[in-house]
Scaffold this motif. Structure first.
Motif, PDB file in Angstrom:
ATOM      1  N   PHE A  89       0.828  -1.208   0.000  1.00 17.74           N
ATOM      2  CA  PHE A  89       0.000   0.000   0.000  1.00 17.74           C
ATOM      3  C   PHE A  89       0.864   1.261   0.000  1.00 17.74           C
ATOM      4  N   ALA A  90       1.917   1.263   0.802  1.00 16.58           N
ATOM      5  CA  ALA A  90       2.812   2.429   0.841  1.00 16.58           C
ATOM      6  C   ALA A  90       3.507   2.620  -0.505  1.00 16.58           C
ATOM      7  N   ARG A  91       3.916   1.525  -1.134  1.00 16.98           N
ATOM      8  CA  ARG A  91       4.565   1.645  -2.442  1.00 16.98           C
ATOM      9  C   ARG A  91       3.604   2.191  -3.486  1.00 16.98           C
ATOM     10  N   SER A  92       2.358   1.740  -3.462  1.00 15.54           N
ATOM     11  CA  SER A  92       1.380   2.233  -4.430  1.00 15.54           C
ATOM     12  C   SER A  92       1.100   3.715  -4.226  1.00 15.54           C
ATOM     13  N   ILE A  93       1.012   4.159  -2.976  1.00 12.78           N
ATOM     14  CA  ILE A  93       0.763   5.572  -2.702  1.00 12.78           C
ATOM     15  C   ILE A  93       1.934   6.427  -3.174  1.00 12.78           C
ATOM     16  N   ARG A  94       3.160   6.010  -2.869  1.00 19.55           N
ATOM     17  CA  ARG A  94       4.328   6.778  -3.298  1.00 19.55           C
ATOM     18  C   ARG A  94       4.449   6.802  -4.816  1.00 19.55           C
ATOM     19  N   LEU A  95       4.255   5.642  -5.438  1.00 15.80           N
ATOM     20  CA  LEU A  95       4.345   5.581  -6.898  1.00 15.80           C
ATOM     21  C   LEU A  95       3.261   6.434  -7.541  1.00 15.80           C
ATOM     22  N   GLY A  96       2.039   6.351  -7.032  1.00 18.37           N
ATOM     23  CA  GLY A  96       0.963   7.162  -7.577  1.00 18.37           C
ATOM     24  C   GLY A  96       1.211   8.650  -7.422  1.00 18.37           C
ATOM     25  N   GLY A  97       1.797   9.051  -6.274  1.00 15.71           N
ATOM     26  CA  GLY A  97       2.095  10.470  -6.071  1.00 15.71           C
ATOM     27  C   GLY A  97       3.155  10.979  -7.033  1.00 15.71           C
ATOM     28  N   ILE A  98       4.207  10.194  -7.255  1.00 14.76           N
ATOM     29  CA  ILE A  98       5.261  10.608  -8.194  1.00 14.76           C
ATOM     30  C   ILE A  98       4.723  10.666  -9.614  1.00 14.76           C
ATOM     31  N   VAL A  99       3.952   9.651  -9.999  1.00  9.63           N
ATOM     32  CA  VAL A  99       3.364   9.644 -11.342  1.00  9.63           C
ATOM     33  C   VAL A  99       2.440  10.833 -11.524  1.00  9.63           C
ATOM     34  N   GLY A 137      -7.790  17.861 -12.430  1.00  7.97           N
ATOM     35  CA  GLY A 137      -8.346  16.680 -13.071  1.00  7.97           C
ATOM     36  C   GLY A 137      -7.267  15.765 -13.623  1.00  7.97           C
ATOM     37  N   VAL A 138      -6.231  16.346 -14.234  1.00  7.14           N
ATOM     38  CA  VAL A 138      -5.108  15.550 -14.740  1.00  7.14           C
ATOM     39  C   VAL A 138      -4.404  14.837 -13.584  1.00  7.14           C
ATOM     40  N   ALA A 139      -4.220  15.547 -12.462  1.00  7.62           N
ATOM     41  CA  ALA A 139      -3.572  14.941 -11.298  1.00  7.62           C
ATOM     42  C   ALA A 139      -4.384  13.779 -10.760  1.00  7.62           C
ATOM     43  N   LEU A 140      -5.686  13.973 -10.637  1.00 12.51           N
ATOM     44  CA  LEU A 140      -6.551  12.899 -10.139  1.00 12.51           C
ATOM     45  C   LEU A 140      -6.554  11.719 -11.096  1.00 12.51           C
ATOM     46  N   PHE A 141      -6.600  12.011 -12.389  1.00  9.85           N
ATOM     47  CA  PHE A 141      -6.583  10.967 -13.403  1.00  9.85           C
ATOM     48  C   PHE A 141      -5.270  10.177 -13.338  1.00  9.85           C
ATOM     49  N   GLY A 142      -4.146  10.901 -13.256  1.00  9.51           N
ATOM     50  CA  GLY A 142      -2.852  10.232 -13.213  1.00  9.51           C
ATOM     51  C   GLY A 142      -2.688   9.366 -11.980  1.00  9.51           C
ATOM     52  N   PHE A 143      -3.136   9.846 -10.831  1.00 11.33           N
ATOM     53  CA  PHE A 143      -2.995   9.070  -9.596  1.00 11.33           C
ATOM     54  C   PHE A 143      -3.837   7.800  -9.638  1.00 11.33           C
ATOM     55  N   THR A 144      -5.091   7.923 -10.064  1.00 13.38           N
ATOM     56  CA  THR A 144      -5.968   6.751 -10.058  1.00 13.38           C
ATOM     57  C   THR A 144      -5.530   5.719 -11.092  1.00 13.38           C
ATOM     58  N   LEU A 145      -5.075   6.181 -12.268  1.00 12.03           N
ATOM     59  CA  LEU A 145      -4.589   5.233 -13.275  1.00 12.03           C
ATOM     60  C   LEU A 145      -3.371   4.471 -12.774  1.00 12.03           C
ATOM     61  N   THR A 200     -11.275   1.663  -1.364  1.00 10.07           N
ATOM     62  CA  THR A 200     -12.356   2.308  -2.111  1.00 10.07           C
ATOM     63  C   THR A 200     -12.795   3.590  -1.420  1.00 10.07           C
ATOM     64  N   GLY A 201     -12.911   3.531  -0.089  1.00  9.84           N
ATOM     65  CA  GLY A 201     -13.258   4.742   0.649  1.00  9.84           C
ATOM     66  C   GLY A 201     -12.196   5.818   0.519  1.00  9.84           C
ATOM     67  N   LEU A 202     -10.924   5.408   0.526  1.00 10.02           N
ATOM     68  CA  LEU A 202      -9.844   6.375   0.352  1.00 10.02           C
ATOM     69  C   LEU A 202      -9.907   7.023  -1.024  1.00 10.02           C
ATOM     70  N   SER A 203     -10.167   6.228  -2.052  1.00 12.73           N
ATOM     71  CA  SER A 203     -10.270   6.773  -3.408  1.00 12.73           C
ATOM     72  C   SER A 203     -11.423   7.764  -3.516  1.00 12.73           C
ATOM     73  N   LEU A 204     -12.565   7.412  -2.939  1.00 14.09           N
ATOM     74  CA  LEU A 204     -13.708   8.325  -2.969  1.00 14.09           C
ATOM     75  C   LEU A 204     -13.412   9.614  -2.214  1.00 14.09           C
ATOM     76  N   ALA A 205     -12.671   9.508  -1.101  1.00  7.64           N
ATOM     77  CA  ALA A 205     -12.314  10.709  -0.338  1.00  7.64           C
ATOM     78  C   ALA A 205     -11.417  11.631  -1.162  1.00  7.64           C
ATOM     79  N   VAL A 206     -10.470  11.053  -1.898  1.00  5.47           N
ATOM     80  CA  VAL A 206      -9.589  11.859  -2.754  1.00  5.47           C
ATOM     81  C   VAL A 206     -10.399  12.555  -3.844  1.00  5.47           C
ATOM     82  N   VAL A 207     -11.321  11.822  -4.470  1.00  6.44           N
ATOM     83  CA  VAL A 207     -12.148  12.411  -5.527  1.00  6.44           C
ATOM     84  C   VAL A 207     -13.006  13.551  -4.974  1.00  6.44           C
ATOM     85  N   LEU A 208     -13.616  13.341  -3.824  1.00  7.54           N
ATOM     86  CA  LEU A 208     -14.469  14.373  -3.229  1.00  7.54           C
ATOM     87  C   LEU A 208     -13.661  15.603  -2.841  1.00  7.54           C
TER      88      LEU A 208
END
Length: 269
Positions: A62-72, A189-197, A239-247
């Protein structure tokens, strides 16, 4: 109308039914299993999620995915914005650069992942989430970011920049105080798109990440070893974390929307 309404209801059920199923099964009692019917209702598996697990490295992945998503996300936003500015004017080779940038969208994700992993092995470079997997994810997120920014700048009125230059603003000041505030909601929107992808990517990560899994790969591996609903609790939590980020992003865009100034009403004369 009723036929289309039924088709739409089936589509929504097909789209969100798996998510609701995972969330429901995560609230089972201590004797619950991986399938229906549910055996009791409790928060047992959410508490169990924060304890040492017999299989898998949930929190490390989970920590690796969060760090990787933030850098991307950061790289995608910066390069997409700069590319959007660059392509506002025609330059030699612009068409070739564009097609090269979006070519990875039409290639199978597994092939891209396998090619990047093989290249790193050939060069003798160790595969890891911050090197080979980062490149694999950027080959997926950057084209989407470029296409979004191209659409934004195609309808951008250059009169705003001309007015700023007429008032004495430099090129950097024009970008900082005029262009950026206007396109900032699109950049969010680009940031949110890049992180979720990046956060939920499996195919492009499978052959390029190396020995340490990201969260989607860890969940995929746990499907054959986990025998408790703790995996559902993790799915519900993410899923709740993703929804919180989107909101939060939607709230930020709403707050940044310009509002017309209030006019004071004076006595008629």
């Amino acid at each position: 109308f009723y036929i289309l309404a039924c088709v739409f209801a089936l589509f929504v059920l097909f789209l969100y039914g798996p998510i609701l199923t995972v969330i429901l099964l995560s609230f089972q009692g201590p004797t619950g299993g991986l399938t229906f019917p549910m055996r009791g209702v409790s928060l047992h598996w959410f508490f169990d999620l924060f304890e040492q697990q017999a299989v898998g490295d949930i929190w490390g992945s989970f920590a690796r995915s969060i760090r990787l998503g933030g850098i991307v996300m950061l790289i995608t936003v910066v390069f997409s914005f700069l590319a959007g500015l660059a392509f506002r004017r025609r330059f030699w080779g612009a068409g070739s650069v564009f097609y090269i940038a979006v070519a990875s969208l039409i290639m199978p994700s597994v092939v891209v992942s396998l090619g990047i992993g093989s290249m790193f092995e050939l060069l003798g470079i160790e595969r890891n989430w911050y090197s080979s997997a980062l490149g694999a994810h950027l080959s997926w997120t950057l084209p989407f970011g470029l296409l979004i920014m191209f659409a934004v700048f195609n309808r951008f009125d250059p009169a705003y920049e001309e007015a700023a230059r007429d008032l004495g603003a430099s090129g950097w000041q024009t970008i900082r105080y005029v262009v950026l505030p206007i396109v900032l909601p699109s950049l969010i929107g680009v940031a949110l798109f890049g992180f979720t992808l990046s956060y939920d990517e499996i195919a492009r990560t499978s052959q390029s990440v190396g020995a340490l899994n990201t969260l989607p790969l860890e969940l995929q591996a746990m499907q054959t070893t986990a025998t408790t609903p703790v995996i559902y609790a993790l799915g519900a939590l993410t899923t709740g974390l993703s929804l919180a980020v989107v909101l939060c992003c939607l709230l930020l865009v709403t707050v940044m929307q310009p509002r017309p100034p209030r006019l004071r009403r004076g006595p008629w004369r």
